[in-house]
Design a protein around this motif. Structure first.
Motif, PDB file in Angstrom:
ATOM      1  N   ILE A 128      -0.584   0.439   0.026  1.00 15.52           N
ATOM      2  CA  ILE A 128       0.280  -0.741   0.382  1.00 15.52           C
ATOM      3  C   ILE A 128      -0.263  -1.841   0.994  1.00 15.52           C
ATOM      4  O   ILE A 128      -0.383  -3.007   0.653  1.00 15.52           O
ATOM      5  CB  ILE A 128       1.739  -0.349   0.857  1.00 15.52           C
ATOM      6  CG1 ILE A 128       2.587   0.567   0.161  1.00 15.52           C
ATOM      7  CG2 ILE A 128       2.333  -1.694   1.479  1.00 15.52           C
ATOM      8  CD1 ILE A 128       3.585   1.296   0.802  1.00 15.52           C
ATOM      9  N   GLN A 131      -3.140  -3.408  -1.213  1.00 12.03           N
ATOM     10  CA  GLN A 131      -2.688  -4.478  -2.185  1.00 12.03           C
ATOM     11  C   GLN A 131      -2.431  -5.637  -1.712  1.00 12.03           C
ATOM     12  O   GLN A 131      -2.601  -6.835  -2.021  1.00 12.03           O
ATOM     13  CB  GLN A 131      -1.335  -3.843  -2.915  1.00 12.03           C
ATOM     14  CG  GLN A 131      -1.500  -2.690  -3.787  1.00 12.03           C
ATOM     15  CD  GLN A 131      -2.178  -3.354  -5.357  1.00 12.03           C
ATOM     16  OE1 GLN A 131      -2.669  -4.470  -5.420  1.00 12.03           O
ATOM     17  NE2 GLN A 131      -1.446  -2.756  -6.133  1.00 12.03           N
ATOM     18  N   PHE A 209       4.658  -3.176  -4.315  1.00 14.01           N
ATOM     19  CA  PHE A 209       3.923  -2.751  -2.970  1.00 14.01           C
ATOM     20  C   PHE A 209       4.193  -3.604  -1.765  1.00 14.01           C
ATOM     21  O   PHE A 209       4.507  -3.032  -0.805  1.00 14.01           O
ATOM     22  CB  PHE A 209       2.379  -2.825  -3.372  1.00 14.01           C
ATOM     23  CG  PHE A 209       1.711  -1.668  -4.257  1.00 14.01           C
ATOM     24  CD1 PHE A 209       1.413  -0.363  -3.348  1.00 14.01           C
ATOM     25  CD2 PHE A 209       1.778  -1.667  -5.547  1.00 14.01           C
ATOM     26  CE1 PHE A 209       0.877   0.630  -4.087  1.00 14.01           C
ATOM     27  CE2 PHE A 209       1.326  -0.524  -6.314  1.00 14.01           C
ATOM     28  CZ  PHE A 209       0.847   0.604  -5.490  1.00 14.01           C
ATOM     29  N   LEU A 379       9.432   2.558  -4.679  1.00 12.76           N
ATOM     30  CA  LEU A 379       8.051   2.150  -5.232  1.00 12.76           C
ATOM     31  C   LEU A 379       7.804   3.055  -6.340  1.00 12.76           C
ATOM     32  O   LEU A 379       7.162   2.258  -7.636  1.00 12.76           O
ATOM     33  CB  LEU A 379       6.884   2.246  -4.129  1.00 12.76           C
ATOM     34  CG  LEU A 379       5.771   1.732  -4.830  1.00 12.76           C
ATOM     35  CD1 LEU A 379       5.738   0.509  -5.152  1.00 12.76           C
ATOM     36  CD2 LEU A 379       4.491   2.009  -3.323  1.00 12.76           C
TER      37      LEU A 379
END
Length: 436
Positions: A128, A131, A209, A379
């Motif tokens: 996460i 990203q 994300f 997610l």
């Protein structure tokens, strides 16, 4: 969360590879790095499984979950299906070897990354944050990219010599600033993707994300960059995905709440009155959506029709082995491309179609069930919705090298469910034992 750091060597490899997305794109190395990363990490995961407790403590392996077994079996089956297709159509040894290498760089990644995420102790927070860092650099580079067509900069800078390793086309190794849409001759941006529609859904992934990021600054960077990628790509599919892939996973938990059930009942009753008008409006919207890029819609529809007819009439079980050149009617696009499912039927037949459908459907149903009870499913469900959308407009296997963070999340989610099954998320839903 602002001082989040990798906790083991595998997390370090993943974090650095992800945060170096833009430099790797600048030298045309992304298409090479994706498969190398998959096979190296899969080797580490296999070694950790083999050594067991003898492996270093921060890399202790977990058992392979059921959903990951489906991916491993399904993607492994793609290889013998490919070989049979080549034999049936008389392709030589050189073509078979080339296609086998293509499998190792494409379909294999669809199983290897979930396998790595499920077996090795990788935290989803690392992916996460990584990203969001990519999103931050995207925002930093955006002024140059967006201004490029208006200040006289070229569309492409160069094509990397790494193209000698082979791939679907030179665009996978080319550094683009932007491209011109041949239909309208207006600029579109593809960022670090090989073309704009794919960049749009990578932007949707970035938003998914970022919505899970705890640090507000990094979250804002990820969401801002993801939305920019969707808008600047000028992709219809990206605009739909921005809504369809982000909102439903967050609405699913409401299903179990009584007030939501009453609200849904009221909306259903109101639809009985307004259904005709809504259907007419929806039809007009779909027609406008298709007409926005009528030439593209026509070519894709023709490709799908030809692929389906030739699969049904010529190669039902194992397909044609590989895509074939298209005629002028489809603007010389290869038959068996631009749609994962029709492409699978044409290239690998019904068996190849099922080899992807079964693991994808199993993982999707698992994520749906988990999302209704727990936030950890949001997610992975969003990522699966992106994959489903991509599969109806692209060949998903040749895009796995950029989808790898999402594929790894699927494995991490499977590991989390194995450690804490869905039925135990809310103990009150577990049937009590009968006292003896």
């Amino acid at each position: 969360m602002s001082d989040l750091k990798p906790a083991n060597p595998v997390e370090t490899i993943i974090y650095r590879t992800l945060t170096w997305t833009w430099p790797l794109y600048a030298v045309g190395a992304l298409y090479v790095v994706g498969p190398v990363l998959a096979w190296v990490l899969a080797g580490i995961a296999a070694l950790a499984l083999y050594l067991g407790p003898a492996m270093r403590s921060d890399l202790n392996a977990q058992a392979i979950p059921t959903s990951v077994w489906f991916w491993l079996i399904g993607m492994a089956a793609m290889l013998p299906i490919l070989w049979v297709g080549h034999v049936n159509w008389g392709y030589g040894l050189a073509s078979t070897i080339k296609s086998t290498i293509g499998w190792a760089k494409g379909w294999a990644l669809m199983a290897l990354f979930p396998f790595v995420g499920a077996v090795l102790p990788i935290r989803r927070e690392i992916l996460i944050r990584g990203q969001c860092i990519v999103g931050f650099w995207t925002l930093c580079l955006a002024p140059v990219l967006l201004a490029a067509p208006y200040i006289g900069l070229p569309e492409r800078i160069f094509t990397s010599p790494l193209k000698v390793v082979g791939g679907p086309g030179p665009e996978y190794f080319t550094l683009f600033l932007f491209t011109f849409d041949p239909a309208s001759w207006t600029p579109r941006w593809q960022f670090f993707a090989p073309w704009s529609p794919f960049a749009a859904l990578l932007g949707v992934c970035m938003v998914l994300f970022a919505l899970e990021e705890k640090d507000r600054k990094w979250r804002a960077a990820g969401i801002g960059a993801g939305v920019l990628m969707v808008l600047a790509s000028k992709s219809r599919m990206g605009l739909v995905g921005l809504v369809f892939c982000t909102i439903p996973p967050r609405l699913l938990p409401l299903i179990g709440k009584q007030w939501a059930v009453f609200l849904l009942a009221g909306l259903t009753a109101s639809l009985a009155v307004t259904a005709d008008r809504l259907i007419s409006s929806l039809g007009a919207g779909i027609s406008a959506f298709k007409n926005a890029r009528a030439d593209s819609t026509r070519v894709r529809a023709t490709l799908q029709r030809i692929a389906e007819e030739r699969w049904r009439e010529e190669a039902v079980w194992f397909g044609h082995g590989r895509p074939e050149p298209g005629a002028h009617i489809v603007e010389y696009m290869p038959i068996g491309t631009h749609h994962t499912w029709y492409g699978l039927l044409f290239v690998k037949g019904l068996l190849g179609f099922l080899a992807l459908l079964i693991p994808l459907l199993y993982q999707l149903l698992t994520a749906l069930a988990d999302t209704t009870l727990h936030q950890r499913g949001r997610l992975p469900l969003g990522i699966l919705l992106v994959i489903c959308m991509l599969s109806f407009g692209e060949n998903i296997e040749i895009e796995a090298y950029l989808l790898w963070p999402g594929l790894m999340i699927l494995g991490i989610h499977a590991r989390e469910i194995a450690a804490d099954p869905i039925d135990t998320v809310h103990p009150k839903r577990v049937k009590p034992a009968i006292a003896s």
